[in-house]
Design an enzyme around this catalytic site. Sequence first.
Site, PDB file in Angstrom:
ATOM      1  N   ARG A  89     -96.314-108.188  -7.161  1.00 50.26           N
ATOM      2  CA  ARG A  89     -97.242-109.320  -7.036  1.00 50.26           C
ATOM      3  C   ARG A  89     -97.767-109.711  -8.410  1.00 50.26           C
ATOM      4  NH1 ARG A  89     -97.921-113.219  -3.706  1.00 50.26           N
ATOM      5  NH2 ARG A  89     -97.239-111.687  -2.165  1.00 50.26           N
ATOM      6  N   HIS A 330     -99.964-106.491  -0.011  1.00 50.61           N
ATOM      7  CA  HIS A 330     -99.872-107.762  -0.737  1.00 50.61           C
ATOM      8  C   HIS A 330     -99.520-107.533  -2.200  1.00 50.61           C
ATOM      9  CE1 HIS A 330    -101.298-111.657  -2.478  1.00 50.61           C
ATOM     10  NE2 HIS A 330    -100.743-112.114  -1.384  1.00 50.61           N
ATOM     11  N   CYS A 331    -100.103-106.497  -2.798  1.00 46.13           N
ATOM     12  CA  CYS A 331     -99.838-106.180  -4.213  1.00 46.13           C
ATOM     13  C   CYS A 331     -98.369-105.796  -4.435  1.00 46.13           C
ATOM     14  CB  CYS A 331    -100.706-105.015  -4.677  1.00 46.13           C
ATOM     15  SG  CYS A 331    -102.446-105.170  -4.299  1.00 46.13           S
ATOM     16  N   ALA A 332     -97.756-105.222  -3.395  1.00 47.08           N
ATOM     17  CA  ALA A 332     -96.395-104.683  -3.528  1.00 47.08           C
ATOM     18  C   ALA A 332     -95.314-105.710  -3.205  1.00 47.08           C
ATOM     19  CB  ALA A 332     -96.230-103.476  -2.609  1.00 47.08           C
TER      20      ALA A 332
END
Length: 338
Positions: A89, A330-332
């Site tokens: 992300r 979401h970050c990944a």
Amino acid sequence: MSLPQASGFAMPPEWAPHQRTFIVWPIDDTTWPDELDEVRQAYARVAQAIARFEPVTMVVLPELVEEAARICGPSVDILPMEYDDSWIRDSGPTFLKNAAGELAGVNWQFNAWGNKFPSELDNLVAPQLLDHFGIRRFDAPFVLEGGSIHVDGEGTLLTTEECLLNKNRNPHMTREELDAQVRQYLGVEKIIWLKKGLCGDHTDGHVDNVACFARPGVVLLQVCSDPEDPNYAISRENLEILRQAVDAKGRSLEIIPIEQPPALYHKGVRMAASYINFYFVNGGIILPIFGGECAETDRQAEAILARVFPDRTIVPIESRIILTGGGNIHCATQQMPK
């Protein structure tokens, strides 16, 4: 070279149809000295869940390709590449689209959240991905991470001052300069500046843990009802900013609160646990849940998302082990629009 906005490009909202999702295979044994095998299993579960809805490309170190392919299974495509860490992300490109449906991507400068970790190889991931897929590239001359922004697809962007104005990112730029540059590179007209992100967030307050658009004019906001918790004051302040804000179309915002999970700690350090860190897929939502003492707030978050998104399948995934690395689903992930 003209900038994206002047060239007719803008960032689509995350709920717009995806062509595929990118994920990066975890390798960092300083972040996960004992948990790496377990974390890889969790990443594989996330990838397999997304693959039910859309194609998934897992970026993997060349020497780990066979292992990753075996664990992820045939539903996940593998793309060999060198990198430092597993948070695409932030290290990956932000995709843009124009009225003709053509894709482009922004290659941001990436400095690992203010030079907290090595980032030399991660800073090359975005250009390599864009070149691999033959997508037009806009090289941004400043630092920005994808987790620090959310857009509504109609000209409005959400971010936090704590991250975007942090002196460990772009100390040479004023707020006005950053505001103008971000608008030009993402094709937005209006930035809503929240103050801070969650307590314990080593990204310096990424907005993707705090608030996101559910659709234009509607914002999901993680809140805290315990006055003793540092997130209480943070969420109250952000709620007040959103209540007073209008978007690029002049609308007041409808705000839907989601209660945070109970405080979670890893090795004595507070983690930035968030239900807002979910990921839109085609026809679904991949929702991080935390289990155990969080069972009730897990259930509440799933129920709220099911109500807000009646046309989407909500897929909860136990991801506390991913959170120990500082980020979540979401970050990944990073979406490539259709």
